[in-house]
Write an enzyme that holds these catalytic residues in place. Structure first.
Site, PDB file in Angstrom:
ATOM      1  N   TYR A 148      40.853  65.469  65.994  1.00 15.09           N
ATOM      2  CA  TYR A 148      40.457  65.567  64.588  1.00 15.09           C
ATOM      3  C   TYR A 148      38.940  65.508  64.438  1.00 15.09           C
ATOM      4  O   TYR A 148      38.356  66.237  63.636  1.00 15.09           O
ATOM      5  CB  TYR A 148      41.107  64.465  63.756  1.00 15.09           C
ATOM      6  CG  TYR A 148      40.633  64.481  62.314  1.00 15.09           C
ATOM      7  CD1 TYR A 148      40.891  65.583  61.502  1.00 15.09           C
ATOM      8  CD2 TYR A 148      39.925  63.410  61.773  1.00 15.09           C
ATOM      9  CE1 TYR A 148      40.456  65.616  60.180  1.00 15.09           C
ATOM     10  CE2 TYR A 148      39.487  63.443  60.455  1.00 15.09           C
ATOM     11  CZ  TYR A 148      39.743  64.538  59.671  1.00 15.09           C
ATOM     12  OH  TYR A 148      39.303  64.582  58.366  1.00 15.09           O
ATOM     13  N   ARG A 155      34.428  72.390  61.689  1.00 15.98           N
ATOM     14  CA  ARG A 155      34.481  72.759  60.268  1.00 15.98           C
ATOM     15  C   ARG A 155      33.099  72.649  59.631  1.00 15.98           C
ATOM     16  O   ARG A 155      32.666  73.566  58.911  1.00 15.98           O
ATOM     17  CB  ARG A 155      35.476  71.869  59.527  1.00 15.98           C
ATOM     18  CG  ARG A 155      35.458  72.067  58.013  1.00 15.98           C
ATOM     19  CD  ARG A 155      36.580  71.320  57.318  1.00 15.98           C
ATOM     20  NE  ARG A 155      36.569  69.893  57.562  1.00 15.98           N
ATOM     21  CZ  ARG A 155      37.450  69.036  57.014  1.00 15.98           C
ATOM     22  NH1 ARG A 155      38.398  69.495  56.217  1.00 15.98           N
ATOM     23  NH2 ARG A 155      37.390  67.744  57.288  1.00 15.98           N
ATOM     24  N   TYR A 207      31.079  59.032  54.935  1.00 11.57           N
ATOM     25  CA  TYR A 207      31.631  58.044  55.859  1.00 11.57           C
ATOM     26  C   TYR A 207      30.590  57.638  56.904  1.00 11.57           C
ATOM     27  O   TYR A 207      29.790  58.470  57.354  1.00 11.57           O
ATOM     28  CB  TYR A 207      32.845  58.628  56.596  1.00 11.57           C
ATOM     29  CG  TYR A 207      34.164  58.495  55.860  1.00 11.57           C
ATOM     30  CD1 TYR A 207      34.258  57.906  54.614  1.00 11.57           C
ATOM     31  CD2 TYR A 207      35.335  58.974  56.444  1.00 11.57           C
ATOM     32  CE1 TYR A 207      35.473  57.796  53.968  1.00 11.57           C
ATOM     33  CE2 TYR A 207      36.556  58.868  55.800  1.00 11.57           C
ATOM     34  CZ  TYR A 207      36.616  58.272  54.558  1.00 11.57           C
ATOM     35  OH  TYR A 207      37.816  58.153  53.922  1.00 11.57           O
ATOM     36  N   ARG A 220      37.506  64.491  47.211  1.00 13.28           N
ATOM     37  CA  ARG A 220      38.813  63.836  47.057  1.00 13.28           C
ATOM     38  C   ARG A 220      39.781  64.651  46.201  1.00 13.28           C
ATOM     39  O   ARG A 220      40.994  64.587  46.395  1.00 13.28           O
ATOM     40  CB  ARG A 220      38.632  62.453  46.425  1.00 13.28           C
ATOM     41  CG  ARG A 220      37.834  61.471  47.257  1.00 13.28           C
ATOM     42  CD  ARG A 220      38.566  61.067  48.514  1.00 13.28           C
ATOM     43  NE  ARG A 220      37.818  60.079  49.282  1.00 13.28           N
ATOM     44  CZ  ARG A 220      38.135  59.675  50.499  1.00 13.28           C
ATOM     45  NH1 ARG A 220      39.194  60.195  51.102  1.00 13.28           N
ATOM     46  NH2 ARG A 220      37.410  58.779  51.123  1.00 13.28           N
ATOM     47  N   GLU A 323      50.653  60.320  54.140  1.00 11.40           N
ATOM     48  CA  GLU A 323      49.601  60.936  53.323  1.00 11.40           C
ATOM     49  C   GLU A 323      50.274  61.834  52.297  1.00 11.40           C
ATOM     50  O   GLU A 323      51.351  62.389  52.547  1.00 11.40           O
ATOM     51  CB  GLU A 323      48.649  61.733  54.213  1.00 11.40           C
ATOM     52  CG  GLU A 323      47.510  62.422  53.481  1.00 11.40           C
ATOM     53  CD  GLU A 323      46.492  63.019  54.452  1.00 11.40           C
ATOM     54  OE1 GLU A 323      45.996  62.280  55.335  1.00 11.40           O
ATOM     55  OE2 GLU A 323      46.223  64.239  54.346  1.00 11.40           O
TER      56      GLU A 323
END
Length: 331
Positions: A148, A155, A207, A220, A323
């Site tokens: 990830y 990305r 983060y 979000r 999730e």
């Protein structure tokens, strides 16, 4: 109670999202269909609007298809390895990328996002609203070698100088096909929308370093000013601040996830909580035995069973058990 953000007035083109039940063999129908998302092991049809994500339902049943409809005629086609459809002010793009041809998840994500942004510019839909990412073995690897984290690096590199204040809402889930491809699909628009952040959480793109060399590149949620407004909700889990809450406790993680969803709805000015009417949700669960726990929490909140599809998949943090993502209309 979350602080409600102020949003400029205006009305975006109609965008309708819902689950429709039909066998996988039944082709896409309707001039107004922008996209059809299926789930399971069957192959996608020839229609460029159709995507099949390799995630199975938890009870083994045939999942309904998630259908995106717009107002007006939709045209569609393929540009090499990228499928596209456009109409009613929206553009849908999808790709299936063979990681082995791009040196793993980092290269595959870099390639996919460069191609997506090429498509956004070529078709002249400058506002990227939402992206979905499904990759194999998402938690495999230690530290910065985790797949990830490598995907996130790719990305970010593929998005280039895309500004943080315009990042789309997004989901990244691990599908369970060994050595499987990276599946990416996205929604863009001619008219801008409004990123929504959760005041209970640190914005993902801020983060700290402990979560990887680069932070995840997403908002979000995204509020689209349709009439009534539509909230496109990113993958949402049991995270408070930037830390995972309730490690090992599926019931507590379910309740915390629902609190975060409610807060996004409140912050976007669409009511005091997420409720069944107007919701179209996907619930991803790592372990099958936790599905009844999550279902009970959602049922107790008044969410309707027919508006939630339960799928088995891995979550981007190994300690997260579940999730939820989806859309919510303020109707």
């Amino acid at each position: 109670m979350a602080v409600v953000q102020a949003f400029p007035s205006g009305c975006a083109p109609t965008l309708k999202v819902g689950y429709e039940t039909a066998p996988a063999s039944v082709p896409v129908s309707g001039h107004d269909v922008l996209a059809v998302i299926g789930f399971g092991s069957h192959a996608a049809g020839a229609d460029p609007r159709e995507v099949v994500v390799p995630l199975d339902t938890l009870d083994g049943s045939v999942a309904p298809r998630e259908v995106w409809r717009v107002e007006g005629e939709v045209s569609h086609g393929r540009d090499g390895d990228m499928a596209w459809s456009e109409g009613g002010g929206y553009l849908f793009l999808s790709m299936r990328v063979d990681e082995s041809r791009h040196d793993g998840p980092e290269g595959a994500a870099d390639y996919a996002y460069r191609r997506l942004l090429e498509g956004v510019r070529r078709h002249d839909y400058p506002h990227l609203l939402r992206a979905w990412n499904y990759l194999a073995a998402i938690n495999e690897g230690d530290g910065d070698a985790e797949r990830y984290r490598r995907f996130s690096i790719g990305r970010t590199r593929g998005m280039g100088a895309w500004p943080a204040e315009r990042l789309p809402a997004a989901t990244a889930i691990g599908h369970l096909v060994k050595d499987g491809d990276l599946f990416v699909y996205a929604l863009a628009a001619r008219r801008s929308a409004h990123p929504v952040e959760n005041p209970r959480q640190v914005s993902a793109y801020r983060y700290p370093r402990q979560y990887g060399p680069v932070p995840p590149s997403f908002a979000r949620a995204m509020r689209v000013d349709t009439q009534p407004p539509t909230l496109l909700i990113s993958g949402t889990a049991s995270v408070v601040g930037h830390a995972t809450a309730h490690v090992g406790d599926a019931a507590a993680q379910s309740a915390e996830t629902l609190r975060n969803l409610d807060t996004l709805v409140q912050t976007a000015g669409l009511g005091d909580r997420l409720r069944g009417r107007g919701a179209c949700l996907k619930a991803y669960v790592r372990h099958r035995e936790d599905a009844p726990v999550l279902r009970a929490v959602l049922d107790s909140a008044g969410l309707l069973p027919e508006q939630v599809v339960f799928l088995q998949g891995d979550i981007c943090r190994s300690e997260l058990l579940l999730e939820i993502d989806g859309s919510f209309s303020g109707a």
